[in-house]
Design a protein around this motif. Structure first.
Motif, short mmCIF file in Angstrom:
data_model
loop_
_atom_site.label_atom_id
_atom_site.label_comp_id
_atom_site.label_asym_id
_atom_site.label_seq_id
_atom_site.Cartn_x
_atom_site.Cartn_y
_atom_site.Cartn_z
N TYR A 159 0.86 -1.18 0.00
CA TYR A 159 0.00 0.00 0.00
C TYR A 159 0.90 1.23 0.00
N LEU A 160 0.95 1.90 -1.15
CA LEU A 160 1.87 3.01 -1.35
C LEU A 160 1.15 4.34 -1.15
N ARG A 161 1.76 5.22 -0.36
CA ARG A 161 1.17 6.50 -0.03
C ARG A 161 1.46 7.50 -1.16
N GLN A 162 0.85 7.25 -2.31
CA GLN A 162 1.07 8.06 -3.51
C GLN A 162 -0.28 8.55 -4.04
N GLU A 163 -0.97 9.32 -3.21
CA GLU A 163 -2.32 9.80 -3.52
C GLU A 163 -2.34 10.59 -4.82
N GLY A 164 -3.39 10.37 -5.61
CA GLY A 164 -3.59 11.16 -6.81
C GLY A 164 -2.51 10.99 -7.85
N ARG A 165 -2.04 9.76 -8.03
CA ARG A 165 -0.90 9.48 -8.92
C ARG A 165 0.33 10.28 -8.51
N GLY A 166 0.45 10.50 -7.20
CA GLY A 166 1.65 11.13 -6.67
C GLY A 166 1.55 12.62 -6.45
N ILE A 167 0.40 13.26 -6.75
CA ILE A 167 0.32 14.72 -6.61
C ILE A 167 -0.24 15.14 -5.25
N GLY A 168 -0.75 14.20 -4.47
CA GLY A 168 -1.27 14.52 -3.14
C GLY A 168 -2.77 14.73 -3.13
N LEU A 169 -3.35 14.66 -1.95
CA LEU A 169 -4.80 14.70 -1.80
C LEU A 169 -5.41 16.03 -2.23
N TYR A 170 -4.87 17.14 -1.74
CA TYR A 170 -5.45 18.44 -2.06
C TYR A 170 -5.37 18.70 -3.57
N ASN A 171 -4.23 18.40 -4.15
CA ASN A 171 -4.08 18.59 -5.60
C ASN A 171 -5.01 17.66 -6.37
N LYS A 172 -5.24 16.46 -5.84
CA LYS A 172 -6.16 15.56 -6.52
C LYS A 172 -7.57 16.14 -6.55
#
Length: 218
Positions: A105-118
């Motif tokens: 489980y990789l902490r790479q939200e939003g294809r790596g751009i982060g939650l807010y940016n997603k």
């Protein structure tokens, strides 16, 4: 359905070693009841993030089934219908719990751009851009995910050959380039419905091994 993935040359020159930091047994919900898994943390990961491994069953065999899953808070936790991440995670947990294997489980939200940016990207998607175009509009690459950390984690677990549960050929390519032999790529289900059709169509156009049907459920 499975497709073979070329192994390529095994070179770990750009993938330093990491170590297992801690291991704890955790009952994991499979949808039909809890199953015990060994949850592991790591020291020495390239990006310094808090990635996790869940090992189901006995010690990994010579080529375990592995799911490399990028964190999606909106889909994994809140059940967002804008993507297929939550259903893919639940499918993987069910398969691994039944037959053994490893979930990274990789902490790479939003294809790596982060939650807010997603979430900013979601606003652009509402204006008509697809998921990759929205990331680029925000001045990011379409996909920033770096799977060398997954190779580090597998190496720390003593795993060098795997069956990879994915529709994304980039995962297999990056793992192969990082010294992991991908013997087989096992496709996930296609969890298509009306709310995520544009998202899944964009992934198919980007090269994911997805066969789309003409209809989507509500």
């Amino acid at each position: 359905m499975t497709t073979a993935v070329p192994a390529g040359e095994n070179s770990r020159t750009d993938v330093p070693l990491c170590t297992v930091r801690a291991e704890v047994s955790v009952p994991v919900d499979t949808g039909t009841g809890p199953v015990m898994a060994r949850m592991m943390t790591f020291s020495g990961l390239l990006d310094g993030r808090e990635h996790l491994a869940l090992v189901f069953g006995d010690a990994p065999g010579p080529a375990p089934l592995v799911r490399v899953h990028s964190e999606c808070l909106t889909g994994d936790v809140f059940g967002s219908g804008r993507c297929d991440c939550g259903p893919q995670l639940q499918e993987a947990i069910g398969l691994l719990a039944a037959d053994g294997g490893i979930l990274l489980y990789l902490r790479q939200e939003g294809r790596g751009i982060g939650l807010y940016n997603k979430l900013d990207a979601y606003l652009l998607q509402d204006e008509g851009l697809d998921t990759f175009e929205a990331n680029r509009r925000l001045s990011f690459e379409a996909d920033l995910r770096d799977y060398r950390v997954a190779a580090q984690m597998l190496d720390a677990l003593g795993v060098t050959s795997i069956q990879l549960l994915t529709n994304n050929p980039d995962k297999a390519a990056q793992l192969t380039a990082s010294g992991i032999t991908v013997l087989e790529s096992v496709r996930t289900g296609v969890f298509l419905h009306s709310s995520n059709r544009r998202y899944i169509e964009a992934k198919a156009q980007a090269g994911h091994r997805i066969v789309l049907t003409d209809t989507a459920t509500a």
